[in-house]
Write a protein that holds these residues in place. Structure first.
Motif, PDB file in Angstrom:
ATOM      1  N   THR A 110       0.816  -1.221   0.000  1.00  0.00           N
ATOM      2  CA  THR A 110       0.000   0.000   0.000  1.00  0.00           C
ATOM      3  C   THR A 110       0.847   1.266   0.000  1.00  0.00           C
ATOM      4  O   THR A 110       0.497   2.238  -0.668  1.00  0.00           O
ATOM      5  CB  THR A 110      -0.936   0.032   1.214  1.00  0.00           C
ATOM      6  OG1 THR A 110      -0.165  -0.116   2.406  1.00  0.00           O
ATOM      7  CG2 THR A 110      -1.946  -1.076   1.135  1.00  0.00           C
TER       8      THR A 110
ATOM      9  N   SER B  15       4.521   9.528   0.546  1.00  0.00           N
ATOM     10  CA  SER B  15       3.323  10.089  -0.095  1.00  0.00           C
ATOM     11  C   SER B  15       3.478  10.186  -1.609  1.00  0.00           C
ATOM     12  O   SER B  15       2.492  10.142  -2.345  1.00  0.00           O
ATOM     13  CB  SER B  15       3.014  11.473   0.483  1.00  0.00           C
ATOM     14  OG  SER B  15       4.097  12.365   0.264  1.00  0.00           O
TER      15      SER B  15
ATOM     16  N   ALA C  31      -0.622   6.190  -2.291  1.00  0.00           N
ATOM     17  CA  ALA C  31      -1.930   6.448  -2.896  1.00  0.00           C
ATOM     18  C   ALA C  31      -1.993   7.806  -3.568  1.00  0.00           C
ATOM     19  O   ALA C  31      -2.656   7.974  -4.597  1.00  0.00           O
ATOM     20  CB  ALA C  31      -3.015   6.334  -1.827  1.00  0.00           C
ATOM     21  N   GLN C  32      -1.295   8.805  -3.016  1.00  0.00           N
ATOM     22  CA  GLN C  32      -1.335  10.143  -3.608  1.00  0.00           C
ATOM     23  C   GLN C  32      -0.628  10.213  -4.952  1.00  0.00           C
ATOM     24  O   GLN C  32      -0.814  11.173  -5.695  1.00  0.00           O
ATOM     25  CB  GLN C  32      -0.711  11.160  -2.651  1.00  0.00           C
ATOM     26  CG  GLN C  32      -1.523  11.382  -1.382  1.00  0.00           C
ATOM     27  CD  GLN C  32      -0.947  12.505  -0.527  1.00  0.00           C
ATOM     28  OE1 GLN C  32      -0.069  13.248  -0.963  1.00  0.00           O
ATOM     29  NE2 GLN C  32      -1.447  12.629   0.693  1.00  0.00           N
TER      30      GLN C  32
ATOM     31  N   GLU D 243      -5.737   4.107   0.578  1.00  0.00           N
ATOM     32  CA  GLU D 243      -5.735   4.925   1.792  1.00  0.00           C
ATOM     33  C   GLU D 243      -6.391   4.187   2.950  1.00  0.00           C
ATOM     34  O   GLU D 243      -5.950   4.317   4.101  1.00  0.00           O
ATOM     35  CB  GLU D 243      -6.446   6.253   1.519  1.00  0.00           C
ATOM     36  CG  GLU D 243      -5.657   7.166   0.579  1.00  0.00           C
ATOM     37  CD  GLU D 243      -6.331   8.513   0.363  1.00  0.00           C
ATOM     38  OE1 GLU D 243      -7.461   8.700   0.853  1.00  0.00           O
ATOM     39  OE2 GLU D 243      -5.720   9.371  -0.305  1.00  0.00           O
TER      40      GLU D 243
END
Length: 442
Positions: A74, A139, A143-144, A269
């Motif tokens: 993730t 980050s 996910a960003q 997230e």
């Protein structure tokens, strides 16, 4: 209205979903699903709601070890998406995918800032912020970074393919081994891609955004996820699945293509929050175990009604085939065999039931009856009840599955009875007709 949708709207949507780049995005995200499910296995293992097990994880340090697979799936999900997008793009143009994949990965890293911020508490309790060099912020590759990964994966690979097809490469004699020849053939296209992305990074450094990650996240990803990532987005997604299936189109695939990037961000997230011990920030996107029990339209209830209460011969046979598969969320035998699609008796509950399940599940969470989902990615073919319990690692997930199933049965029952009655009457009329024909021939 039905004819208009079937003849005008649906064909255009189908044509759009079958375009090259929509198929690239779909195939890429489908391939990345294997990574997220692998990480989620350890998430589920870590979240087993047994007090002795949880104490063992905390005291032995095994809990920290089980968090590692979650972190490497993730926390760096954008890199997996990037590689999958680049590979699928190259494959779509019949180009060997390994070299453009590496070039795309390098291009993404060129745009990635190698500086991070470390915050610590001073002696007086004040927060001290310190800039660190030669580190990659999580980050940027988590996910960003998914939206940027999509753009870079497609753009870098397309530039590489353009250069290759224009013949901008170093050609080696036939006596040179293929692997060595391919290495030299990639030098000019790869150098061109790196140069363009390096120039892009420099231009962005002169803007208020500073980095490509900040620009994409601020201008595109944040607004899209704010609008499409909340409860309204889930409702639209759920409705789209049922509506498309009602017209014989694979609703899950079509809806996923349109919202794949947003869904991936929400899921990533959620999973990252669980790995850090926090609540899932987007629990509405983890309610599938209760919104679609048995598959699209939440048709497990309909399969149960058919199996136990059908009177028509057609549905009796169908019930024996559809119930076992529906328990594992596979309902194609029901959708095509009943059929559900284009069926005026069943379209209404087929579209309405998942939305009712969604809203009731949100209500159950708000009043504290249903424990919030952990955010773990659950294999969608897990059996009924077990899937619900794994989704929130709590007994309430199993109990709520039963409650929702009862509600779904109550909603589907009158529609099922009306359709079953029609089929039974048709079968009786057919028997009378056949008997009359036999008597005439005699």
């Amino acid at each position: 209205m039905t004819n208009f949708l079937q003849d005008s709207v649906v064909p255009k949507i189908v044509k759009f979903t079958q375009t090259r780049y929509m198929q690239i995005i779909l195939n890429a995200f489908m391939s990345v699903t294997a990574i997220t499910i692998a990480g989620s296995f350890f998430t589920l293992l870590k979240s087993i709601p047994i007090d002795i097990w949880q104490k063992f994880l905390d005291s032995s340090g095994v809990g920290s070890i089980l968090s590692i697979p979650v972190a490497i799936t993730t926390d760096i999900i954008a890199l997996y998406v990037l590689c999958a997008i680049s590979y699928q793009t190259a494959k779509s143009f019949d180009i060997e995918g390994f070299s453009p994949l590496l070039i795309s990965l390098g291009s993404f890293l060129i745009l990635t800032p190698f500086t991070g911020i470390e915050r610590s508490a001073g002696e007086g309790g004040e927060i001290i912020t310190q800039t660190m060099d030669n580190v990659i912020p999580v980050s940027s590759i988590g996910a960003q970074g998914i939206f940027l990964a999509i753009f870079v994966g497609i753009l870098a690979t397309r530039i590489y393919i353009f250069a290759i097809k224009k013949g901008w490469k170093l050609s080696m004699p036939e006596s040179v081994p293929v692997n060595v020849s391919n290495m030299f053939a990639s030098m000019i296209p790869g150098g061109l891609v790196f140069t363009l992305f390096l120039l892009f990074r420099f231009i962005l450094s002169l803007t208020p955004f500073q980095t490509a990650q900040n620009m994409i996240y601020g201008l595109l990803q944040l607004p899209l996820t704010a609008v499409g990532g909340g409860i309204p987005g889930v409702i639209v997604y759920t409705l789209a699945i049922s509506i498309f299936w009602s017209f014989g189109i694979h609703g899950g695939m079509v809806a996923y293509i349109g919202m794949a990037a947003i869904i991936s961000v929400m899921n990533a997230e959620n999973l990252a929050a669980f790995a850090s011990g926090s609540a899932a920030p987007h629990p509405e996107w983890a309610l599938t175990p209760w919104t679609m029990m048995g598959g699209a339209g939440s048709t497990l209830a309909l399969s149960i009604l058919i199996f136990f209460f059908a009177k028509s011969a057609q549905l009796k046979v169908l019930g024996k085939m559809s119930l076992p598969t529906s328990i594992f969320n596979v309902n194609e035998p029901l959708i095509f065999g009943m059929p559900v699609m284009m069926n005026p008796f069943l379209i209404f509950p087929f579209i309405l039931v998942p939305i009712i399940n969604l809203l009731l599940s949100l209500l159950a969470i708000n009043i504290g009856f249903l424990a919030e989902p952990t955010g773990a990615s659950i294999n969608l073919f897990m059996p009924f009840g077990i899937m619900g319990m794994l989704a929130n690692s709590h007994w309430s997930g199993f109990v709520w599955s039963i409650v929702i199933l009862i509600i779904d049965i109550i909603i589907y029952a009158p529609f099922f009875k009306a359709y079953d009655r029609r089929l039974l009457n048709a079968e009786k009329e057919s028997e009378v007709t056949v008997t009359d024909e036999v008597e005439i021939k005699i």
